[in-house]
Design an enzyme around this catalytic site. Structure first.
Site, PDB file in Angstrom:
ATOM      1  N   CYS A 147       0.834  -1.202   0.000  1.00  0.00           N
ATOM      2  CA  CYS A 147       0.000   0.000   0.000  1.00  0.00           C
ATOM      3  C   CYS A 147       0.866   1.248   0.000  1.00  0.00           C
ATOM      4  O   CYS A 147       1.409   1.638   1.038  1.00  0.00           O
ATOM      5  CB  CYS A 147      -0.926  -0.001   1.217  1.00  0.00           C
ATOM      6  SG  CYS A 147      -1.965   1.465   1.325  1.00  0.00           S
ATOM      7  N   CYS A 150      -0.498   4.054   2.185  1.00  0.00           N
ATOM      8  CA  CYS A 150      -0.241   3.849   3.615  1.00  0.00           C
ATOM      9  C   CYS A 150       1.213   4.147   3.976  1.00  0.00           C
ATOM     10  O   CYS A 150       1.494   4.775   4.999  1.00  0.00           O
ATOM     11  CB  CYS A 150      -0.559   2.407   4.005  1.00  0.00           C
ATOM     12  SG  CYS A 150      -2.187   1.824   3.542  1.00  0.00           S
ATOM     13  N   ASP A 151       2.150   3.672   3.162  1.00  0.00           N
ATOM     14  CA  ASP A 151       3.558   3.632   3.567  1.00  0.00           C
ATOM     15  C   ASP A 151       4.505   4.491   2.743  1.00  0.00           C
ATOM     16  O   ASP A 151       5.692   4.575   3.067  1.00  0.00           O
ATOM     17  CB  ASP A 151       4.053   2.181   3.518  1.00  0.00           C
ATOM     18  CG  ASP A 151       3.256   1.271   4.446  1.00  0.00           C
ATOM     19  OD1 ASP A 151       2.810   1.759   5.499  1.00  0.00           O
ATOM     20  OD2 ASP A 151       3.079   0.087   4.115  1.00  0.00           O
TER      21      ASP A 151
END
Length: 319
Positions: A147, A150-151
């Site tokens: 992701c 997300c990261d």
């Protein structure tokens, strides 16, 4: 475990009864449990692993509202679980659902037993397909990610690789250029499968280098990702390329196989619902990543969990 025989008089006493059974204890399922339990509904939550789902495996989540410094994925998952428990939800972990039998009263079948519920919410999320290559599982959460949203911010001014060639892979490669100084786009063919507009943008971006006819063989490092070992199949050459992170975009697999024949799934296995999040089977709802929707994010899953709880309450009120 077999479903109960509804014609057996003993069936009424041999199973536990609930107003709502929630399958999956990720952000969608636990949020729904908070709402249903707080509304006085007898709520069961069944989770095949530990509560939290994929979010519990994230080192830190920085884009969930209310946490200016971010929050650890496991910590957020534990907060959601404790909040659901506080309002009286019955959360049972390491209990995988094998089947849901429709009816006025639904049967939720696991290896441990069969539960009866007036309504069911499926919030089982997805699993990233990955490649299963050497080092992928070892470095998951330590440089291996599924992701970019997300990261991605953790790789500011670093070098990363994106594995895949479809829309998701190319979109995420473009997104990662906001942070990384260089992005390798690793694709096993000599032509990307993504839409033309994304291909044009990727090829024009100076931060992106596309590695054609290239297959990832191993993710390498000590404590974190340090390099990727790849094969250029057209040249039959092997190279060790220094990277700080590897993002896999080779597809997601919704955890919905147990619903086949019970509710409509799309071609990829995602659950089809109406605007009220109800599946094609009356009284069975779906929320979060396992459902056909527009965004696979924690905040979206939590919102769908709350919305599903509202419509379940409405459904039960009208029985």
């Amino acid at each position: 475990m077999r479903p109960l025989d509804v014609n057996d008089p003993a069936a009424e006493t041999s199973a536990e009864h609930f107003d709502v059974a929630i399958v999956g204890a990720g952000p969608a399922g636990l949020t729904a449990a908070i709402y249903t339990a707080r509304s006085g509904l007898k709520t069961l939550v069944l989770e095949r692993q530990m509560a939290g789902g994929q979010v519990a495996m994230s080192d830190i989540i920085e884009n969930y509202p209310g946490f200016p410094q971010g929050i650890g994925g496991f910590e957020l998952a534990e907060h959601l679980k404790q909040q659901a428990l506080r309002f009286g939800a019955d959360v049972r972990e390491i209990e995988e659902v094998e089947k849901v039998v429709p009816g006025t009263v639904k049967q939720v079948v696991t290896a441990e037993g069969t539960y009866r519920a007036r309504s069911v919410l499926v919030a089982t999320g997805v699993d990233p397909k990955g490649l299963g290559c050497a080092g992928e599982e070892k470095f998951r959460g330590r440089g291996v990610s599924y992701c970019a949203t997300c990261d991605g911010a953790f790789f500011k001014d670093k070098v990363v690789a994106v594995i895949g060639g479809g829309n998701s892979a190319v979109e995420e490669a473009l997104y990662l250029t906001r942070f990384a100084r260089k992005v390798y786009l690793v694709h096993r063919r000599d032509e990307l499968r993504a839409d033309w507009i994304y291909v044009q943008r990727a090829e024009a971006d100076p931060k992106i280098e596309i590695l054609w006819t290239c297959q990832l063989r191993e993710v390498r490092g000590e404590d974190r990702v340090e390099s990727m070992y790849v094969e250029f199949t057209d040249k039959q050459e092997l190279h060790d390329i220094k990277v700080d992170g590897v993002f896999f975009y080779v597809g997601q697999r919704p955890n919905t196989a147990f619903l086949e024949g019970t509710a409509q799934l799309d071609a990829q296995g995602f659950i089809v619902t109406n605007d009220h999040l109800q599946t094609t089977s009356s009284g069975i709802y779906a929320a979060g990543d396992c459902r056909v929707n527009d965004l696979k994010q924690v905040v979206w899953a939590a919102a769908e969990g709350a919305l599903a709880a509202k419509w379940i309450q409405h459904y039960l009120d009208n029985l």
